[in-house]
Design a protein around this motif. Structure first.
Motif, PDB file in Angstrom:
ATOM      1  N   THR A   8      -3.534  -9.606  50.055  1.00 47.34           N
ATOM      2  CA  THR A   8      -2.883  -9.782  51.356  1.00 47.34           C
ATOM      3  C   THR A   8      -1.626  -8.925  51.450  1.00 47.34           C
ATOM      4  OG1 THR A   8      -3.669 -12.071  51.478  1.00 47.34           O
ATOM      5  CG2 THR A   8      -1.815 -11.473  52.900  1.00 47.34           C
ATOM      6  N   ALA A   9      -1.438  -8.348  52.628  1.00 46.72           N
ATOM      7  CA  ALA A   9      -0.180  -7.668  52.950  1.00 46.72           C
ATOM      8  C   ALA A   9       0.347  -8.210  54.270  1.00 46.72           C
ATOM      9  CB  ALA A   9      -0.379  -6.163  53.053  1.00 46.72           C
ATOM     10  N   VAL A  10       1.638  -8.477  54.302  1.00 46.04           N
ATOM     11  CA  VAL A  10       2.315  -8.781  55.556  1.00 46.04           C
ATOM     12  C   VAL A  10       2.796  -7.447  56.101  1.00 46.04           C
ATOM     13  CG1 VAL A  10       4.287  -9.918  56.644  1.00 46.04           C
ATOM     14  CG2 VAL A  10       2.976 -11.101  54.859  1.00 46.04           C
ATOM     15  N   VAL A  11       2.351  -7.116  57.311  1.00 42.49           N
ATOM     16  CA  VAL A  11       2.690  -5.843  57.941  1.00 42.49           C
ATOM     17  C   VAL A  11       3.727  -6.113  59.030  1.00 42.49           C
ATOM     18  CG1 VAL A  11       1.819  -3.808  59.126  1.00 42.49           C
ATOM     19  CG2 VAL A  11       0.353  -5.010  57.466  1.00 42.49           C
ATOM     20  N   VAL A  12       4.953  -5.661  58.780  1.00 43.64           N
ATOM     21  CA  VAL A  12       6.070  -5.842  59.703  1.00 43.64           C
ATOM     22  C   VAL A  12       6.147  -4.574  60.550  1.00 43.64           C
ATOM     23  CG1 VAL A  12       8.530  -6.316  59.936  1.00 43.64           C
ATOM     24  CG2 VAL A  12       7.249  -7.251  57.968  1.00 43.64           C
ATOM     25  N   VAL A  13       5.741  -4.681  61.799  1.00 43.20           N
ATOM     26  CA  VAL A  13       5.595  -3.520  62.664  1.00 43.20           C
ATOM     27  C   VAL A  13       6.886  -3.234  63.441  1.00 43.20           C
ATOM     28  CG1 VAL A  13       4.295  -2.523  64.599  1.00 43.20           C
ATOM     29  CG2 VAL A  13       3.118  -3.958  62.894  1.00 43.20           C
ATOM     30  N   ASP A  14       7.482  -2.085  63.163  1.00 43.41           N
ATOM     31  CA  ASP A  14       8.528  -1.475  63.996  1.00 43.41           C
ATOM     32  C   ASP A  14       9.726  -2.364  64.340  1.00 43.41           C
ATOM     33  OD1 ASP A  14       6.659   0.523  63.930  1.00 43.41           O
ATOM     34  OD2 ASP A  14       6.296   0.570  66.079  1.00 43.41           O
ATOM     35  N   MET A  15      10.177  -3.163  63.394  1.00 41.74           N
ATOM     36  CA  MET A  15      11.359  -3.987  63.648  1.00 41.74           C
ATOM     37  C   MET A  15      12.606  -3.128  63.419  1.00 41.74           C
ATOM     38  SD  MET A  15      10.412  -6.869  64.839  1.00 41.74           S
ATOM     39  CE  MET A  15      11.849  -7.923  64.628  1.00 41.74           C
ATOM     40  N   GLN A  16      12.805  -2.209  64.344  1.00 38.61           N
ATOM     41  CA  GLN A  16      13.841  -1.184  64.245  1.00 38.61           C
ATOM     42  C   GLN A  16      14.940  -1.408  65.273  1.00 38.61           C
ATOM     43  OE1 GLN A  16      10.132   1.421  64.224  1.00 38.61           O
ATOM     44  NE2 GLN A  16      11.756   2.902  63.750  1.00 38.61           N
ATOM     45  N   ASN A  17      16.095  -0.831  64.993  1.00 39.29           N
ATOM     46  CA  ASN A  17      17.240  -0.982  65.883  1.00 39.29           C
ATOM     47  C   ASN A  17      16.928  -0.565  67.317  1.00 39.29           C
ATOM     48  OD1 ASN A  17      19.080  -1.937  63.899  1.00 39.29           O
ATOM     49  ND2 ASN A  17      19.341   0.147  63.148  1.00 39.29           N
ATOM     50  N   GLY A  18      16.158   0.471  67.493  1.00 39.04           N
ATOM     51  CA  GLY A  18      15.847   0.953  68.842  1.00 39.04           C
ATOM     52  C   GLY A  18      15.137  -0.062  69.710  1.00 39.04           C
ATOM     53  N   PHE A  19      14.418  -1.003  69.079  1.00 37.86           N
ATOM     54  CA  PHE A  19      13.646  -2.012  69.809  1.00 37.86           C
ATOM     55  C   PHE A  19      14.265  -3.408  69.732  1.00 37.86           C
ATOM     56  CE2 PHE A  19      10.382   0.894  67.831  1.00 37.86           C
ATOM     57  CZ  PHE A  19      10.206   1.676  68.959  1.00 37.86           C
ATOM     58  N   CYS A  20      14.998  -3.688  68.653  1.00 37.08           N
ATOM     59  CA  CYS A  20      15.433  -5.055  68.363  1.00 37.08           C
ATOM     60  C   CYS A  20      16.934  -5.289  68.499  1.00 37.08           C
ATOM     61  CB  CYS A  20      15.018  -5.434  66.939  1.00 37.08           C
ATOM     62  SG  CYS A  20      13.261  -5.270  66.624  1.00 37.08           S
ATOM     63  N   ASP A  36      14.431 -13.622  62.742  1.00 35.55           N
ATOM     64  CA  ASP A  36      14.546 -14.706  61.758  1.00 35.55           C
ATOM     65  C   ASP A  36      13.180 -15.262  61.339  1.00 35.55           C
ATOM     66  OD1 ASP A  36      17.295 -14.439  61.592  1.00 35.55           O
ATOM     67  OD2 ASP A  36      17.706 -16.051  63.039  1.00 35.55           O
ATOM     68  N   PRO A  37      12.267 -15.552  62.290  1.00 36.74           N
ATOM     69  CA  PRO A  37      10.948 -16.017  61.845  1.00 36.74           C
ATOM     70  C   PRO A  37      10.214 -15.002  60.961  1.00 36.74           C
ATOM     71  CG  PRO A  37      11.225 -16.449  64.193  1.00 36.74           C
ATOM     72  CD  PRO A  37      12.400 -15.627  63.747  1.00 36.74           C
ATOM     73  N   ILE A  38      10.374 -13.722  61.249  1.00 37.54           N
ATOM     74  CA  ILE A  38       9.747 -12.700  60.403  1.00 37.54           C
ATOM     75  C   ILE A  38      10.382 -12.713  59.016  1.00 37.54           C
ATOM     76  CG2 ILE A  38       9.503 -10.208  60.028  1.00 37.54           C
ATOM     77  CD1 ILE A  38       9.087  -9.950  63.084  1.00 37.54           C
ATOM     78  N   GLY A  39      11.701 -12.836  58.960  1.00 37.57           N
ATOM     79  CA  GLY A  39      12.382 -12.915  57.665  1.00 37.57           C
ATOM     80  C   GLY A  39      11.870 -14.066  56.825  1.00 37.57           C
ATOM     81  N   ASP A  40      11.648 -15.213  57.447  1.00 37.69           N
ATOM     82  CA  ASP A  40      11.121 -16.381  56.728  1.00 37.69           C
ATOM     83  C   ASP A  40       9.701 -16.119  56.236  1.00 37.69           C
ATOM     84  OD1 ASP A  40      13.506 -17.681  57.294  1.00 37.69           O
ATOM     85  OD2 ASP A  40      12.670 -18.843  58.967  1.00 37.69           O
ATOM     86  N   GLU A  92      18.887  -7.206  59.235  1.00 32.27           N
ATOM     87  CA  GLU A  92      18.506  -8.577  58.888  1.00 32.27           C
ATOM     88  C   GLU A  92      17.176  -8.643  58.122  1.00 32.27           C
ATOM     89  OE1 GLU A  92      20.736  -8.777  62.870  1.00 32.27           O
ATOM     90  OE2 GLU A  92      19.240  -7.481  61.940  1.00 32.27           O
ATOM     91  N   LEU A  93      16.426  -7.550  58.128  1.00 34.89           N
ATOM     92  CA  LEU A  93      15.157  -7.480  57.405  1.00 34.89           C
ATOM     93  C   LEU A  93      15.248  -6.347  56.376  1.00 34.89           C
ATOM     94  CD1 LEU A  93      12.705  -7.844  60.431  1.00 34.89           C
ATOM     95  CD2 LEU A  93      13.314  -9.607  58.758  1.00 34.89           C
ATOM     96  N   PRO A  94      15.981  -6.578  55.302  1.00 36.90           N
ATOM     97  CA  PRO A  94      16.182  -5.497  54.335  1.00 36.90           C
ATOM     98  C   PRO A  94      14.873  -5.105  53.647  1.00 36.90           C
ATOM     99  CG  PRO A  94      17.061  -7.557  53.482  1.00 36.90           C
ATOM    100  CD  PRO A  94      16.635  -7.822  54.895  1.00 36.90           C
ATOM    101  N   VAL A  95      14.604  -3.820  53.635  1.00 30.63           N
ATOM    102  CA  VAL A  95      13.428  -3.285  52.955  1.00 30.63           C
ATOM    103  C   VAL A  95      13.766  -3.210  51.467  1.00 30.63           C
ATOM    104  CG1 VAL A  95      11.851  -1.334  52.766  1.00 30.63           C
ATOM    105  CG2 VAL A  95      12.770  -1.973  55.006  1.00 30.63           C
ATOM    106  N   GLU A  96      12.958  -3.888  50.663  1.00 24.66           N
ATOM    107  CA  GLU A  96      13.177  -3.918  49.218  1.00 24.66           C
ATOM    108  C   GLU A  96      12.466  -2.732  48.563  1.00 24.66           C
ATOM    109  OE1 GLU A  96      15.259  -6.076  48.011  1.00 24.66           O
ATOM    110  OE2 GLU A  96      15.424  -7.280  49.836  1.00 24.66           O
ATOM    111  N   ASP A  97      12.882  -2.396  47.342  1.00 21.73           N
ATOM    112  CA  ASP A  97      12.271  -1.281  46.616  1.00 21.73           C
ATOM    113  C   ASP A  97      10.761  -1.451  46.444  1.00 21.73           C
ATOM    114  OD1 ASP A  97      14.705   0.000  46.414  1.00 21.73           O
ATOM    115  OD2 ASP A  97      15.105  -0.715  44.373  1.00 21.73           O
ATOM    116  N   ALA A  98      10.310  -2.686  46.264  1.00 21.07           N
ATOM    117  CA  ALA A  98       8.876  -2.946  46.045  1.00 21.07           C
ATOM    118  C   ALA A  98       8.061  -2.879  47.337  1.00 21.07           C
ATOM    119  CB  ALA A  98       8.689  -4.312  45.397  1.00 21.07           C
TER     120      ALA A  98
END
Length: 190
Positions: A8-20, A36-40, A92-98
């Motif tokens: 399984t992969a959770v795909v977080v689509v385009d949660m970028q400053n330009g849109f959010c 926040d719900p995506i972060g959880d 608020e949705l920090p991209v981790e190295d992994a």
């Protein structure tokens, strides 16, 4: 809905400053509301060992100069330009190295990217979609996933939108044609 983390992969689509972010050129409050719900969701999936993928819509300034028909700048104006603050994932949705990041230049994260190969190399079959915008990049990427024989699951309370009925349309269309719809509470990673 029980999901095997290793496939399984959770795909977080385009949660970028330009849109959010309110200062973004294509800011949609419905996109900011799902941070926040995506972060959880990401935290739960990551803790269980599922893969986390972020897509970033990124446009070189000259991308559409020679376009015959497809020109997002004509539709939306210049947005998320390569190297800009707008193109970065919200803090608020920090991209981790992994985590894996897919940079895309269209609505569909599979179009002319390495995304499909990356998923196949890891044996990932189930894709849990969240992010923004519901009826644009989320819908087109999830639909493309279904056509490639992945299992797309759209998480309704984690999908941003410009207008509520846009989200409802996208979810109804996905559920009817190519995927499944669930709430974040419906999902278990075990």
């Amino acid at each position: 809905m029980n999901l095997e983390p290793e496939q399984t992969a959770v795909v977080v689509v385009d949660m970028q400053n330009g849109f959010c972010h309110p200062d973004g050129s294509l800011y949609a409050p419905g996109s900011e509301d799902v941070i926040d719900p995506i972060g959880d969701l990401v935290a739960r999936a990551d803790a269980a060992g599922a893969s986390i993928v972020y897509t970033r819509d990124v446009h070189p300034p000259e991308q559409f100069e020679d376009a015959y028909y497809y020109d997002e700048f004509e539709q939306w104006g210049e947005h998320v330009l390569e190297g800009s603050w707008e193109a970065e994932v919200v803090e608020e949705l920090p991209v981790e190295d992994a985590d894996h990041v897919v940079e895309k230049h269209t609505y569909d994260a599979f179009q002319k990217t390495e995304f499909e190969g990356w998923l196949n190399a890891r044996g990932i079959r189930d894709l849990v979609f969240c992010g923004t915008l519901a009826n644009v990049c989320v819908l087109h990427t999830a639909g493309s996933a279904g056509l490639r024989d992945f299992r797309p699951i759209l998480v309704e309370d984690c999908i941003g939108y410009i207008e509520e009925d846009h989200r409802e349309y996208a979810l109804d269309h996905a559920d009817w044609l190519f995927g499944e719809v669930a709430t974040s509470d419906d999902l278990a990673f075990a």
